[in-house]
Design a protein around this motif. Structure first.
Motif, PDB file in Angstrom:
ATOM      1  N   LEU A 286     -27.964 -10.444  31.621  1.00  0.00           N
ATOM      2  CA  LEU A 286     -29.147 -11.237  31.286  1.00  0.00           C
ATOM      3  C   LEU A 286     -28.917 -12.062  30.027  1.00  0.00           C
ATOM      4  O   LEU A 286     -29.341 -13.220  29.930  1.00  0.00           O
ATOM      5  CB  LEU A 286     -30.354 -10.311  31.091  1.00  0.00           C
ATOM      6  CG  LEU A 286     -30.948  -9.655  32.343  1.00  0.00           C
ATOM      7  CD1 LEU A 286     -32.072  -8.711  31.954  1.00  0.00           C
ATOM      8  CD2 LEU A 286     -31.449 -10.699  33.328  1.00  0.00           C
TER       9      LEU A 286
ATOM     10  N   ALA B 210     -26.377  -0.223  34.046  1.00  0.00           N
ATOM     11  CA  ALA B 210     -27.432  -0.534  33.079  1.00  0.00           C
ATOM     12  C   ALA B 210     -26.898  -1.389  31.941  1.00  0.00           C
ATOM     13  O   ALA B 210     -27.490  -2.411  31.570  1.00  0.00           O
ATOM     14  CB  ALA B 210     -28.031   0.765  32.534  1.00  0.00           C
TER      15      ALA B 210
ATOM     16  N   ASN C 221     -39.491  -8.486  37.664  1.00  0.00           N
ATOM     17  CA  ASN C 221     -38.725  -7.249  37.828  1.00  0.00           C
ATOM     18  C   ASN C 221     -38.644  -6.825  39.292  1.00  0.00           C
ATOM     19  O   ASN C 221     -37.609  -6.325  39.746  1.00  0.00           O
ATOM     20  CB  ASN C 221     -39.363  -6.131  37.005  1.00  0.00           C
ATOM     21  CG  ASN C 221     -39.115  -6.296  35.518  1.00  0.00           C
ATOM     22  OD1 ASN C 221     -38.161  -6.940  35.105  1.00  0.00           O
ATOM     23  ND2 ASN C 221     -39.983  -5.724  34.706  1.00  0.00           N
TER      24      ASN C 221
ATOM     25  N   SER D  28     -34.107  -5.484  31.917  1.00  0.00           N
ATOM     26  CA  SER D  28     -33.151  -4.694  32.686  1.00  0.00           C
ATOM     27  C   SER D  28     -33.745  -3.345  33.069  1.00  0.00           C
ATOM     28  O   SER D  28     -33.572  -2.858  34.187  1.00  0.00           O
ATOM     29  CB  SER D  28     -31.870  -4.498  31.879  1.00  0.00           C
ATOM     30  OG  SER D  28     -30.907  -3.790  32.635  1.00  0.00           O
ATOM     31  N   CYS D  29     -34.478  -2.738  32.146  1.00  0.00           N
ATOM     32  CA  CYS D  29     -35.147  -1.470  32.426  1.00  0.00           C
ATOM     33  C   CYS D  29     -36.158  -1.625  33.555  1.00  0.00           C
ATOM     34  O   CYS D  29     -36.203  -0.813  34.487  1.00  0.00           O
ATOM     35  CB  CYS D  29     -35.834  -0.974  31.151  1.00  0.00           C
ATOM     36  SG  CYS D  29     -36.835   0.512  31.369  1.00  0.00           S
TER      37      CYS D  29
ATOM     38  N   ARG E 233     -36.219  -3.839  35.903  1.00  0.00           N
ATOM     39  CA  ARG E 233     -35.501  -4.096  37.150  1.00  0.00           C
ATOM     40  C   ARG E 233     -35.052  -2.792  37.790  1.00  0.00           C
ATOM     41  O   ARG E 233     -35.150  -2.609  39.009  1.00  0.00           O
ATOM     42  CB  ARG E 233     -34.309  -4.997  36.845  1.00  0.00           C
ATOM     43  CG  ARG E 233     -33.312  -5.198  37.981  1.00  0.00           C
ATOM     44  CD  ARG E 233     -32.121  -5.960  37.429  1.00  0.00           C
ATOM     45  NE  ARG E 233     -31.123  -6.296  38.422  1.00  0.00           N
ATOM     46  CZ  ARG E 233     -29.981  -5.626  38.595  1.00  0.00           C
ATOM     47  NH1 ARG E 233     -29.735  -4.562  37.875  1.00  0.00           N
ATOM     48  NH2 ARG E 233     -29.103  -6.025  39.499  1.00  0.00           N
ATOM     49  N   GLN E 234     -34.527  -1.886  36.983  1.00  0.00           N
ATOM     50  CA  GLN E 234     -34.059  -0.609  37.522  1.00  0.00           C
ATOM     51  C   GLN E 234     -35.216   0.191  38.131  1.00  0.00           C
ATOM     52  O   GLN E 234     -35.102   0.732  39.241  1.00  0.00           O
ATOM     53  CB  GLN E 234     -33.396   0.212  36.406  1.00  0.00           C
ATOM     54  CG  GLN E 234     -32.236  -0.468  35.712  1.00  0.00           C
ATOM     55  CD  GLN E 234     -30.997  -0.588  36.567  1.00  0.00           C
ATOM     56  OE1 GLN E 234     -30.836   0.123  37.554  1.00  0.00           O
ATOM     57  NE2 GLN E 234     -30.111  -1.496  36.208  1.00  0.00           N
TER      58      GLN E 234
ATOM     59  N   CYS F  34     -36.122  -9.160  41.133  1.00  0.00           N
ATOM     60  CA  CYS F  34     -34.748  -8.837  40.720  1.00  0.00           C
ATOM     61  C   CYS F  34     -34.342  -7.453  41.208  1.00  0.00           C
ATOM     62  O   CYS F  34     -33.185  -7.242  41.603  1.00  0.00           O
ATOM     63  CB  CYS F  34     -34.630  -8.905  39.202  1.00  0.00           C
ATOM     64  SG  CYS F  34     -34.725 -10.578  38.525  1.00  0.00           S
TER      65      CYS F  34
ATOM     66  N   LEU G  84     -32.239   3.138  29.914  1.00  0.00           N
ATOM     67  CA  LEU G  84     -32.628   1.894  29.258  1.00  0.00           C
ATOM     68  C   LEU G  84     -34.004   1.995  28.608  1.00  0.00           C
ATOM     69  O   LEU G  84     -34.252   1.400  27.558  1.00  0.00           O
ATOM     70  CB  LEU G  84     -32.605   0.747  30.267  1.00  0.00           C
ATOM     71  CG  LEU G  84     -31.218   0.326  30.759  1.00  0.00           C
ATOM     72  CD1 LEU G  84     -31.336  -0.687  31.892  1.00  0.00           C
ATOM     73  CD2 LEU G  84     -30.394  -0.244  29.623  1.00  0.00           C
TER      74      LEU G  84
ATOM     75  N   SER H  61     -33.967  -8.734  26.797  1.00  0.00           N
ATOM     76  CA  SER H  61     -33.068  -8.470  27.927  1.00  0.00           C
ATOM     77  C   SER H  61     -33.036  -7.000  28.297  1.00  0.00           C
ATOM     78  O   SER H  61     -33.019  -6.638  29.480  1.00  0.00           O
ATOM     79  CB  SER H  61     -31.646  -8.944  27.595  1.00  0.00           C
ATOM     80  OG  SER H  61     -31.596 -10.339  27.465  1.00  0.00           O
TER      81      SER H  61
ATOM     82  N   TYR I 181     -25.751  -4.984  33.281  1.00  0.00           N
ATOM     83  CA  TYR I 181     -26.811  -5.925  33.646  1.00  0.00           C
ATOM     84  C   TYR I 181     -27.550  -6.437  32.415  1.00  0.00           C
ATOM     85  O   TYR I 181     -27.983  -7.591  32.377  1.00  0.00           O
ATOM     86  CB  TYR I 181     -27.796  -5.275  34.616  1.00  0.00           C
ATOM     87  CG  TYR I 181     -28.805  -6.270  35.136  1.00  0.00           C
ATOM     88  CD1 TYR I 181     -28.438  -7.235  36.073  1.00  0.00           C
ATOM     89  CD2 TYR I 181     -30.114  -6.286  34.666  1.00  0.00           C
ATOM     90  CE1 TYR I 181     -29.346  -8.178  36.526  1.00  0.00           C
ATOM     91  CE2 TYR I 181     -31.028  -7.221  35.120  1.00  0.00           C
ATOM     92  CZ  TYR I 181     -30.642  -8.161  36.048  1.00  0.00           C
ATOM     93  OH  TYR I 181     -31.534  -9.088  36.491  1.00  0.00           O
ATOM     94  N   THR I 182     -27.697  -5.594  31.389  1.00  0.00           N
ATOM     95  CA  THR I 182     -28.314  -6.056  30.154  1.00  0.00           C
ATOM     96  C   THR I 182     -27.486  -7.174  29.533  1.00  0.00           C
ATOM     97  O   THR I 182     -28.015  -8.197  29.077  1.00  0.00           O
ATOM     98  CB  THR I 182     -28.461  -4.888  29.167  1.00  0.00           C
ATOM     99  OG1 THR I 182     -29.247  -3.850  29.767  1.00  0.00           O
ATOM    100  CG2 THR I 182     -29.159  -5.344  27.894  1.00  0.00           C
TER     101      THR I 182
END
Length: 308
Positions: A249, A242, A84, A199-200, A202-203, A87, A63, A195, A245-246
């Motif tokens: 969001l 990945a 982040n 997402s990045c 969060r990972q 989440c 991501l 988004s 989840y993007t």
């Protein structure tokens, strides 16, 4: 927010409804496939903590590259970092480890059923904290989806042994944790943030939490060795997670947390269908009856219409 509505409530124009439903189906199909890959990975000796770390790390790098190519890299500010981290812990680190562990002992259908309880928990939390209005029709949609999953797993299967009950409770706890993330995203998402970038972050946040646990447990999946089913399955899970989840969001922002959580029903059905494709599983007519109930649930728990 619609005029006079509560925070977190959203409306959609008719033109965007089809797009939202399509995103929901794509997201569910990706996560449903990831469940089967998880079953494959743990079945070949992958450790749940190591697999969760691999998934978060690989997805984060993937991501980040996409975000940089788009010219919108993640922002590093205190609100974004806090978002982040929360989440990453409640929506990824804990649920991933718990579901990987549950998948080691439970049938895939039971794990999928745990996923499908997420809309029920999400709606309960949303109503409790007044993020969503309590509406009878939408509530019926949630129960229709839950009934579909019950029809999918209850008539022909049950737990192989009483000692597996704690693993079912663990899977349900993961669902509650993801439901809490749904509501947190709906009401605490940093404004103006992309988004993909969120997402990045969060990972990577989940990876930071999981890394010391994986090293302490000697559970890190080896990278610089000839790759086998564990490594390839983990990579597939990371890409699916990945991307899904993007999309998740995006759907939360446009249609609300409760509607976005309906992807759990699609995940359940997709998980069964992917099992038929990947493992040659065959199922009874109960599966197709469940499909009808799931579609009914998706129609009933739908984005609100825009007001003129």
């Amino acid at each position: 927010m619609e005029p006079g509505g509560r925070q977190g409530e959203v409306t959609l124009s008719e033109a965007n409804r089809l797009r939202v439903f399509a995103l929901l189906l794509i997201m569910g199909a990706a996560w449903g496939g990831g469940l089967n890959l998880a079953k494959l990975a743990v079945g070949h000796g992958g450790h749940p903590i190591g697999l969760a770390l691999w998934q978060a790390s690989f997805a984060g790098v993937f991501l980040l590259a996409l975000a940089i190519l788009r010219g919108r890299p993640p922002r590093v500010t205190p609100p974004v970092l806090r978002f982040n981290l929360v989440c990453g812990v409640i929506g990824l680190a804990f649920p991933a480890v718990g579901l990987f562990w549950a998948a080691r002992y439970l049938p895939a259908g039971v794990v999928s059923m745990a996923f499908a309880t997420m809309p029920l928990f999400t709606y309960g939390l949303a109503a409790l904290f007044r993020v969503e209005r309590v509406e009878a029709l939408r509530l019926m949609g949630v129960f229709a989806g839950f009934a579909a999953v019950a029809l999918l797993v209850l008539p022909e299967s049950a737990l192989p042994g009483a000692n597996l009950a704690p693993w079912v409770l663990l899977a349900m706890a993961c669902s509650v944790s993801m439901s809490a993330e749904n509501l947190y995203v709906a009401v605490r998402r940093p404004p103006g943030q992309d988004s993909l970038a969120l997402s990045c972050g969060r990972q990577f946040s989940a990876a930071l939490v999981l890394a010391p646990l994986a090293f302490a447990a000697d559970a890190v999946v080896p990278l610089f060795v000839p790759w086998g089913p564990v490594q390839w399955a983990a990579c597939g899970m990371a890409v699916a997670s990945a991307g899904a989840y993007t999309i998740f969001l995006t759907v939360i922002r446009s249609s609300g947390a409760v509607f976005a959580s309906q992807t759990a029903y699609v995940i359940t059905l997709a998980g069964v269908l992917w099992g038929m494709v990947l493992f040659g599983e065959r199922h009874s007519p109960y599966i197709w009856a469940a499909l009808g109930l799931m579609l009914l649930g998706l129609v009933l728990v739908r984005p609100r219409r825009s007001r003129p």
